[in-house]
Write a protein that holds these residues in place. Structure first.
Motif, PDB file in Angstrom:
ATOM      1  N   GLU A 167       0.833  -1.197   0.000  1.00 52.81           N
ATOM      2  CA  GLU A 167       0.000   0.000   0.000  1.00 52.81           C
ATOM      3  C   GLU A 167       0.867   1.247   0.000  1.00 52.81           C
ATOM      4  OE1 GLU A 167      -2.087   0.958   3.561  1.00 52.81           O
ATOM      5  OE2 GLU A 167      -3.766   1.861   2.488  1.00 52.81           O
ATOM      6  N   VAL A 218       3.825   1.587  -1.238  1.00 49.04           N
ATOM      7  CA  VAL A 218       4.399   1.816  -2.566  1.00 49.04           C
ATOM      8  C   VAL A 218       3.355   2.474  -3.482  1.00 49.04           C
ATOM      9  CG1 VAL A 218       5.337   0.684  -4.619  1.00 49.04           C
ATOM     10  CG2 VAL A 218       6.061  -0.047  -2.346  1.00 49.04           C
ATOM     11  N   ASP A 219       2.140   1.906  -3.459  1.00 53.11           N
ATOM     12  CA  ASP A 219       1.066   2.494  -4.269  1.00 53.11           C
ATOM     13  C   ASP A 219       0.828   3.949  -3.893  1.00 53.11           C
ATOM     14  OD1 ASP A 219       0.787   0.097  -5.461  1.00 53.11           O
ATOM     15  OD2 ASP A 219      -1.026  -0.517  -4.366  1.00 53.11           O
ATOM     16  N   ASN A 220       0.692   4.189  -2.580  1.00 44.65           N
ATOM     17  CA  ASN A 220       0.401   5.533  -2.091  1.00 44.65           C
ATOM     18  C   ASN A 220       1.485   6.531  -2.465  1.00 44.65           C
ATOM     19  OD1 ASN A 220      -1.972   4.764  -1.033  1.00 44.65           O
ATOM     20  ND2 ASN A 220      -1.244   4.607   1.095  1.00 44.65           N
ATOM     21  N   ARG A 272       0.848   7.615  -5.839  1.00 44.22           N
ATOM     22  CA  ARG A 272      -0.381   8.367  -6.033  1.00 44.22           C
ATOM     23  C   ARG A 272      -0.391   9.708  -5.321  1.00 44.22           C
ATOM     24  NH1 ARG A 272      -5.277   6.154  -4.119  1.00 44.22           N
ATOM     25  NH2 ARG A 272      -4.090   4.603  -2.976  1.00 44.22           N
TER      26      ARG A 272
END
Lengths: 885, 111
Positions: free
Chosen positions: A33, A35-37, A40
């Motif tokens: 999460e 890494v995704d965040n 984004r």
């Protein structure tokens, strides 16, 4: 992507609290999460969210539960530990006894030393506001001749109290000048007392001693009052209340009656002054002289104490003192060529830190405290090291047990607790024994340190806490290493029966043995040095003869009046070679000095010379060596009152040439008519006082009245008791009212070194204890190493090794340890003892042989102990050892 | 029937796991649930619900593969059990029967 790292702290926190089964997927999800965040919403926000999620994850189902602990049964395991501990202790009796003996000896030593130190540091701390009470000490300098005195002049207390408003009260304490003993009489009971004092009425208002009888604050009001110590009171009056009774006090100044107004308890608190009795100042010859005197320059023989008002600074007062002296006696001092200063000593510091001329009693010393404290710590450390060494050495036997425990899932921590627990069991057994031993040994210890220490567990919680504290510290110290070492072994190795011969354990064990020996050798060096020095001071030629010299004190004015009669009677006795009177004898400290100057100079260039008033024949009786001129002679009438015999130091300080001094004159400062004394002879320097002190300028004179408080006789007989009987019957015929007393000069001089001897005895006793414990440890350890190598020994013997060769093999490693220890201990001991020897003006020089001797003693001692064990190994039949495989 | 009661959030998570057939682990459940409901959900809440449902027997789990992105940590995949499906059906039926008895007037007055 690998460069993206989640917040380190949060992750560590998660790993710490999260249960092991779930941590992997939770951490993985969070990471993914994160890494995704990061992509984004940016790194910062992602980090924030990560932190927040970790905190939100702190939920009961995730938190590492106490399940681990719940799974073992603590109470059952605890019972098991105790059972195993007791079984082990009983199974290995020798080991247990050695440990318990070593530890209790250590605890007893430390405890005794600590209560001694506790007492030493408690001196004069019982007075109310003791931090405001100061003694005014004096420092005089007369033509480069320094004199540091504990005492001060009679007028000082009054003058200071008037000039300085910050002084709340000032008081004076005085000895009976030139009186070593007072005779106290009540009806038919009479005793000689040495510790007699005179004091101002404010004395007991500043110093809070506990009064058993009488009122403390008013006891010394008015003339002819006396306060007794409880010991003296019970000697004179048994258990009666002595208040209001009259006693008479007799000394060479005369006899007078005193009313008893108080009895104080001298045992309750320790103080730097320990009076047997204190008379009110305004009484007797000396007292009335002091009472009336406002002298500020000379007569520095009494003690001035001041109590400052709360909040005023002693340093500020000290800074004002030079101006104060200048104002009052500046001119007077200048005319002598003297300078003088006063400084303040806090009353609580006197006992441990003050070492001035004319102290009121024998003071302790801080160094002494440090030495004792280090010895105490050393002994405990040695005992703990024994414990550690034995426990690790025993680990081979315990290895299987540890292995099995580990296989069944014992945590390392529980093994550590187990072994610490065993240490606690041993320590507390030792403590029980120590408590009994302390009570049994305390009387002997009191004799050793010359104190009256009392231990009562019921009254004093501190002592109980101290012992328990010692127990806890000892358990931790002694138990920690074996606990950690034993629990760290690898299961596989243990179960396979592979001995862990890691360098670490062996290295530490050797290190500990070396450390023990460093301590032991240093202590031995100390003991041998102190012994040598004391032997040296007792046997050094002092410049006079001290053997067979008998001294008879004449004690009172009545006795002194009979001097000539007694002298003639004594000299008529067969076996008395010569006899003469003297004012004070070698070893007695009397401040009897005067300022002199030589021909051609004036009162501003003076030398302080200690005088002794003697009778004809005294120099011969004492056996001093005349190097120039002659001794006093009865044929020459001018010798009485007009002549002086100087020592070499006096001649040198005066500035005379020793070859041209006989026949010249010296003048006292007070001798305004310039009559002077003719120098008729010079004697070789001799040590009139202890060898701690340097040799002072000194002179003999004969004063015209020719009465003396002491008779000294040189004896030449084989029947001392018979001779003393004859002396006594002569005395009783002449002076029936006075008890006969005598002493021998040499034994009296030896008393000057009582303190040093006492110091030596204490060090010796504790060194002995330390060495015994060391020996025990060595004995146990060598038994273990021999046992370990039994197979090796057997094989060697089979292959033809001799018993001697095997002994050498086993002793070699221990000798190497001793050698290393010696290399460290020698400089250590050398330095420490050099410091101590510097207390003496006359000391033994080369201490290298002492060092070597101490090392040799340690080596021989070790080899003896180790050999006992290795002999047992070396002489066993190899067949029996090898068969038991 | 204590312990088997299904909360609203649990129901959503359980349904989401069912929707994601074979692809349901913590993070995918979170994303799916967020997009379906339009709410912001914290990952820790998802985890908590997943493990609670597993304990109740509505979900079972399997260790999955590790990826670089996860810092080398393995996933844990969740699957709906038969019990789970039964529980969901029961909730759905209760709702359906409630909806069936819901009067039309009441619906209008709400508007």
């Amino acid at each position: 992507m690998t460069d993206i790292k989640p917040p380190y702290l949060s992750r560590a926190f998660l790993r710490w609290f999260c249960t092991a089964e779930l941590v992997e997927e939770i951490e993985g999800d969070l990471m993914e999460e994160f890494v995704d965040n990061s992509e984004r919403m940016g790194r910062l926000k992602a980090r924030w969210l990560y932190n927040w999620t970790v905190i939100r994850s702190l939920r009961p189902y995730l938190i590492k539960s106490s399940e681990n602990k719940r799974r073992t049964n603590p109470i059952d395991m605890f019972k098991n530990y105790i059972k195993i501990a007791l079984r082990n202790l009983i199974k290995q009796r020798n080991y247990t006894l050695t440990n318990i003996f070593g530890l209790s000896t250590g605890i007893v030593s430390v405890f005794l030393i600590l209560i001694f130190i506790d007492n030493e540091t408690s001196y004069d701390k019982h007075h109310e506001d003791f931090h405001n009470i100061y003694r005014v000490a004096t420092s005089m300098n007369i033509n480069d001749d320094n004199l540091a005195l504990a005492s001060s002049p009679p007028g000082l207390a009054q003058a200071m109290a008037v000039d300085f408003p910050e002084i709340e009260t000032a008081t004076r304490l005085s000895i009976f000048v030139q009186v070593s003993k007072n005779l106290l009489q009540y009806q038919d009971r009479q005793f000689f007392e040495t510790q007699g004092f005179l004091a101002d009425s404010s004395y007991f208002r500043i110093f809070n001693f506990e009064f058993i009888h009488g009122d403390r604050t008013s006891a010394l009001n008015g003339p002819q009052k006396v306060v007794l110590s409880s010991a003296l009171s019970s000697k004179l009056f048994a258990n009666e209340d002595p208040i209001g009774k009259l006693i008479s006090i007799t000394n060479n100044h005369g006899k007078s009656d005193y009313e008893i107004t108080g009895v104080y308890d001298e045992n309750k608190h320790s103080s730097h002054v320990s009076p047997a009795f204190i008379c009110s100042m305004n009484s007797g010859v000396v007292g009335r002289f002091i009472y009336a005197s406002n002298e500020l320059a000379g007569n520095n023989f009494l003690y001035t104490y001041i109590k400052l008002r709360e909040g005023s600074s002693p340093d500020a007062l000290e800074e004002k003192l030079p101006a104060f002296l200048d104002k009052h006696i500046g001119e007077q001092l200048k005319s002598f060529g003297a300078t003088k200063s006063h400084h303040l000593q806090n009353v609580a510091d006197i006992h441990l830190t003050s070492d001035l001329t004319g102290e009121t009693g024998i003071n302790g010393s801080v160094e002494y405290i440090y030495i004792l404290l280090s010895i105490a710590v050393f002994i405990l450390v040695i005992a703990c090291i024994n414990f550690m060494n034995m426990a690790t050495a025993q680990s081979a036997k315990r290895a299987k047990e540890i292995g099995v425990r580990k296989v069944f899932g014992a945590y390392r921590s529980s093994l550590i607790y187990q072994f610490l627990g065993e240490a606690v069991v041993i320590t507390f057994l030792s403590i029980l024994i120590s408590v009994v031993a302390i009570h049994l040994l305390l009387p002997y210890f009191n004799v050793l340190v010359e104190r009256n220490l009392v231990v009562s567990l019921t009254n004093n919680l501190n002592y109980l806490l101290l012992i328990i504290g010692l127990g806890i510290i000892t358990s931790l110290l002694a138990g920690s290493y074996p606990a950690i070492f034993l629990s760290s072994q690898k299961i596989v190795n243990i179960i396979k029966g592979r001995q862990q011969r890691t360098g670490g354990g062996l290295f530490i064990r050797k290190g500990l043995v070396i450390f023990q020996f460093i301590i032991a050798i240093t202590l031995i060096i100390g003991v041998v040095t102190v012994r040598n020095q004391i032997h040296y001071v007792q046997n050094k030629s002092l410049g006079f003869q001290k053997e067979n010299r008998l001294v008879i004190p004449l004690q009172s004015a009545e006795g002194i009046g009979q001097y000539q009669t007694l002298r003639n009677q004594v000299s008529a006795i067969a076996g008395v070679k010569s006899v003469a009177g003297v004012s004070y004898y070698p070893g007695e400290w009397v401040l009897s000095d005067n300022l002199y100057f030589k021909e051609g100079s004036g009162p501003d260039e003076t030398v302080r010379i200690q005088r002794n008033n003697i009778d004809f024949g005294f120099m011969e009786t004492l056996g001093v060596e005349v190097v120039k001129g002659r001794a006093f002679s009865e044929e020459i009438p001018s010798d009485v009152g007009g002549a002086a015999v100087l020592n070499e130091t006096a001649v040198k300080n005066l500035g005379y040439d020793i070859n041209d001094v006989v026949g010249r004159k010296i003048f006292a400062v007070s001798d305004t008519a310039m009559v002077g004394l003719q120098i008729v002879g010079v004697i070789r320097d001799f040590n009139f006082m202890s060898l701690h002190a340097q040799i002072d300028p000194y002179m003999f004179i004969i004063q015209p009245n020719r009465v003396y408080p002491y008779i000294m006789a040189e004896l030449e007989t084989n029947d001392y008791p018979g001779l003393v009987d004859q002396l006594e019957s002569q005395w009783e015929a002449t002076l029936p009212n006075l008890p006969f007393e005598y002493f021998f000069l040499d034994s009296n001089l030896n008393k000057l070194y009582d303190d040093d001897r006492n110091f030596g005895q204490i060090i010796e006793s504790f060194t002995f204890v330390a060495i015994i414990i060391c020996a025990l440890g060595l004995f146990g350890l060598s038994a273990y190493t021999t046992e370990q190598r039994l197979k090796e020994i057997a094989v060697r013997k089979v292959l033809g090794a001799s018993v001697g060769g095997i002994l050498f093999l086993l002793n070699r490693s221990f000798s190497a340890l001793i050698f290393i220890a010696f290399i460290v201990a020698a400089p250590l001991g050398y330095y420490a003892m050099d410091q101590w020897l510097n207390n003496f003006q006359f000391r033994i020089g080369n201490t290298i042989p002492i060092l070597l001797l101490s090392g040799l003693v340690a080596l021989i001692f070790t080899l003896m102990i180790v050999s006992i064990q290795s002999m047992r190994g070396a002489t066993r039949n190899p067949a029996t050892i090898l068969r038991s495989e | 029937m204590k312990g088997t009661y299904l909360g609203e959030f649990e129901e959503i998570v359980l349904l989401t796991v069912g929707v994601l057939v074979g692809e349901a682990y913590g993070l995918t459940v979170k994303y799916e649930a967020e997009s379906r409901t339009g709410r912001r959900i914290n990952l820790s809440a998802i985890h908590s619900a997943l493990y609670r449902l597993e304990r109740k027997g509505y979900l079972r789990s399997e260790k999955g593969e590790a990826t670089q992105k996860r810092g080398g940590k393995r996933k844990k995949y969740f699957f709906v059990t038969n019990n789970g499906i039964a529980a969901l059906t029961e909730v759905k039926n209760i709702r359906a029967s409630l909806w069936a008895s819901f009067p039309a007037i009441s619906r209008e007055s709400q508007q």
